[in-house]
Motif scaffolding. Structure first.
Motif, mmCIF file in Angstrom:
data_model
loop_
_atom_site.group_PDB
_atom_site.id
_atom_site.type_symbol
_atom_site.label_atom_id
_atom_site.label_comp_id
_atom_site.label_asym_id
_atom_site.label_seq_id
_atom_site.Cartn_x
_atom_site.Cartn_y
_atom_site.Cartn_z
ATOM 1 N N ALA A 130 0.831 -1.208 0.000
ATOM 2 C CA ALA A 130 0.000 0.000 0.000
ATOM 3 C C ALA A 130 0.867 1.260 0.000
ATOM 4 N N VAL A 131 1.932 1.242 0.791
ATOM 5 C CA VAL A 131 2.840 2.397 0.833
ATOM 6 C C VAL A 131 3.428 2.646 -0.560
ATOM 7 N N ARG A 132 3.911 1.589 -1.181
ATOM 8 C CA ARG A 132 4.508 1.747 -2.514
ATOM 9 C C ARG A 132 3.465 2.211 -3.523
ATOM 10 N N ASP A 133 2.275 1.609 -3.470
ATOM 11 C CA ASP A 133 1.227 2.022 -4.399
ATOM 12 C C ASP A 133 0.882 3.496 -4.200
ATOM 13 N N TYR A 134 0.806 3.916 -2.937
ATOM 14 C CA TYR A 134 0.475 5.327 -2.676
ATOM 15 C C TYR A 134 1.482 6.245 -3.374
ATOM 16 N N PHE A 135 2.751 5.995 -3.172
ATOM 17 C CA PHE A 135 3.750 6.894 -3.758
ATOM 18 C C PHE A 135 3.812 6.753 -5.278
ATOM 19 N N ASP A 136 3.694 5.517 -5.758
ATOM 20 C CA ASP A 136 3.722 5.322 -7.215
ATOM 21 C C ASP A 136 2.550 6.043 -7.887
ATOM 22 N N PHE A 192 15.782 -2.263 10.693
ATOM 23 C CA PHE A 192 14.357 -2.037 10.457
ATOM 24 C C PHE A 192 14.158 -1.373 9.101
ATOM 25 N N TRP A 193 12.969 -1.510 8.572
ATOM 26 C CA TRP A 193 12.683 -0.979 7.233
ATOM 27 C C TRP A 193 11.998 0.372 7.336
ATOM 28 N N MET A 194 12.364 1.237 6.440
ATOM 29 C CA MET A 194 11.805 2.580 6.496
ATOM 30 C C MET A 194 11.483 3.057 5.080
ATOM 31 N N VAL A 195 10.342 3.738 4.946
ATOM 32 C CA VAL A 195 10.023 4.416 3.688
ATOM 33 C C VAL A 195 10.220 5.901 3.926
#
Lengths: 435, 435
Positions: free
Chosen positions: B144-150, B225-228
């Motif tokens: 969802a995070v990736r889709d939002y930015f894309d 940890f992973w971060m956007v």
């Protein structure tokens, strides 16, 4: 206030008065007209500023504006078939945020710069059109890869970067001081963890940076590179090959569909990409070695392909090729042997055409407990570090396998680049850690 | 051969004879019937094996099958409203791949195990239903995070993991030996690079692992940890807050839409997630400090929030809150000061409700060259290492900013978990590097 838009959106605002914030990409002058060419990260657009339409001081400032100065232009969008991108703006007003100093001008000019100079200025070099196209294609490839796996029932399970044990030997590992004199290594592959995840989720993939302390400088190696690795429970070598082929075709198709403009800027021969269709030619290692020897390679059965060998092989085909059943001796300890011919492993490499070489490596893993224990011993690996991995063969072991695809090599191939250093924003190679 | 399907796909195969490969999750017996409960990574399904329908030895083998044994069941799918998932299989034949040894049984049983035991067996613990649901929610959040930015015009530009300079001090950095005695640090944030990328692409994001050598053991910290991190040129603090709010709402909405079953398994109160709607309450740091003092915190103006403070604050609201304008003195050197009140920075933290605390930190960066140079000096940072970063203020500087969202904290909040260690497949914390 006029609506703020991007250059990529100009088509939807023809005839409207809008503003576009950006940077001066270039400037042409012609007496009482200046043509500032604006870039805003989404595209490039020529603007038209008439002396008669602007206050004299603004017109003069614009006329002498320096490359990469930041500015907001306001005006009306007009369709202009002859223009780059198809639209122009008739400027009504201009706000200059920063004029780049004439005494310290933007260092990257249209003239040719050496590679070292450009790499030292990578933070600025990224503003050029060619680099934009590469990064946009990279983005599309990553998105397509993720979409492919998400749409085919794979669960994303991120594997750790800090690992206690080495996946394939320790000579090319980066070592990190963990706490209190413990040592960690940066992952070279998520595969061992992927295997645990596949036993839990059936089909999984991980996608992240991997690291290799490669002491060689070649056009195909980075010390830090991104890799996608799917792993499937209850899968055999044929299924692994099917998925690899289907995924590569999907990814290339997506780039052709969405990023054709960028491929044009990169002067990529798209006909070659359009030919990437099933079935990919399938060769055994045996056949590949014979083929190479016929073409003058000095490779002997038992040896691994060099970069030159990959080039010789792939230049003979118009699409990626799949080479399987390499000698077990040159493959990792976990590779499953062919039951009919244990001296070869059920592994497969996918080599990209046009001399680009290996983009995918994978295969079936050993799922038999006793055989795995034997291999760990033969490879003189510390059994204790692998106890958790051995557990996977004790508690419901099943045939399984997967592969890894290196993103930078894939970008280099699809974009048609000579060197992987341009395939990532800030490449890390031997002796290059900056900027 | 019957068609091979997954449990998740059973609904589309009612009345068909199919095969499902998987593992034995549990087994019930009732005289002349056994009910093997199968898991295959996509779901769990009860199967029905009648003694009369199977060869006697197969029936006996099935009857004594051990947990996590691997097997392929073949039979007909039948709708069964009372069954978990809504479908059952009437078994026609069974192929057992591996019976887990009775003398070395699967170590994780339905009884309670301690956290250390489960963490030591993380490679197996991942097979449990609860862990499945968490990882699937995590996958959905990332997607969802990736889709939002894309979908909002951001370009993905991966920032480097190996960095030569520290973003925010060096005490919590992991050090790596690069080649020939050079040193690299593992990234704590892609932000500085993001700023270069935003000047090139306008709107960008990076999404990858980040590292913090945190010597404390808390329920909110991992070392890996992973971060956007999105970053936007020509953006001010209000725009940054708008994007953060919109993204969080989008992500929570997607999990509610796609992963409701998993939230149920996790016994998450979805009403609380459904309340995550705009507008998020906005507080200044000044207001937050007053509020905390009124609720018994000993915080003084100028201090940073502790975990306890975040809990006090967020428990008062039914949705995430945004706290802005922290004292410049406790924020990083690159934070832009409020022009009206330079002692506070144009930064914002987003705190998740229900006591989960900070999930997002961000703000506007200094874009003025002279001010940035002064700050680098005040913070006694080595100017040479920042020359490339300073370049961004020389060549077309513009107001810009962005934020970072920690994925594991976001997963913990959305799943309702007490500790971040369950939010990632193989957590890395102080003294925990295995498996």
């Amino acid at each position: 206030m006029p609506q703020r838009i991007t250059i990529a959106d100009a088509a939807r605002h023809v005839g409207e008065s809008v503003e576009i914030p950006g940077w001066l990409y270039n400037l042409r002058k012609s007496g009482k007209i200046v043509f500032p060419i604006l870039r805003d990260g989404t595209g490039i657009m020529q603007c038209v500023a008439l002396k008669s339409a602007l206050p004299e001081d603004v017109f003069e400032e614009l006329k002498h504006l320096t490359q990469e100065s930041s500015l907001i232009v306001r005006g009306t969008i007009r369709a202009e078939p002859r223009a780059h991108g198809g639209y122009e703006m008739d400027i009504e007003s201009v706000e200059i945020l920063q004029k780049v100093s004439e005494s310290d001008p933007y260092p990257i000019t249209p003239k040719d710069h050496g590679v070292d100079f450009l790499m030292d200025h990578r933070h600025l070099w990224l503003r050029s059109q060619r680099q934009h196209s590469i990064i946009r294609v990279r983005h599309e490839i990553i998105k397509a890869v993720r979409d492919y796996f998400d749409d085919h029932g794979f669960t994303l399970v991120d594997t750790p970067i800090f690992t206690p044990a080495a996946c394939e030997g320790t000579t090319t590992l980066f070592e990190v001081n963990y706490f209190d004199n413990d040592k960690a290594y940066l992952t070279q592959s998520g595969q061992l963890y992927n295997e645990a995840d596949a036993m839990a989720f059936g089909k999984v993939y991980c996608f992240g940076p991997t690291f290799r302390a490669e002491k060689s400088k070649t056009r195909r190696h980075l010390t830090e590179f991104w890799m996608v690795e799917p792993e499937m429970a209850y899968a055999d070598l044929e299924e692994i090959k099917r998925v690899a082929e289907e995924m590569v075709i999907y990814v290339v198709g997506r780039v052709l569909e969405k990023r054709r403009e960028d491929l044009k800027i990169l002067e990529r021969d798209v006909a070659k990409l359009e030919g990437v269709q099933a079935p990919f030619p399938r060769l055994s290692y045996d056949e590949a070695v014979k083929n190479l020897q016929q073409h003058g390679s000095e490779i002997q059965w038992g040896g691994d392909f060099g970069g030159g060998d990959e080039t010789i092989l792939t230049q003979q085909f118009d699409r990626p090729i799949m080479v399987d059943r390499f000698p077990s001796a040159i493959k990792a300890f976990y590779m499953a042997p062919d039951p009919d011919r244990p001296e070869v492993a059920l592994g497969v490499d996918v080599l990209a055409p046009e001399g680009y070489g290996e983009i995918i490596g994978g295969g079936q893993r050993i799922h038999d407990l006793d055989l795995l224990l034997r291999r760990i011993e033969e490879h003189q690996l510390p059994r204790e570090a692998f106890e958790w991995y051995i557990d996977l063969r004790k508690y419901g072991t099943v045939p399984h396998g997967g592969f890894g695809m290196g993103i930078e090599r894939c970008v280099a191939w699809i974009c048609g680049l000579e060197h992987v250093r341009e395939t990532i924003a800030f490449p890390r190679i031997l002796y290059r850690l900056r900027p």
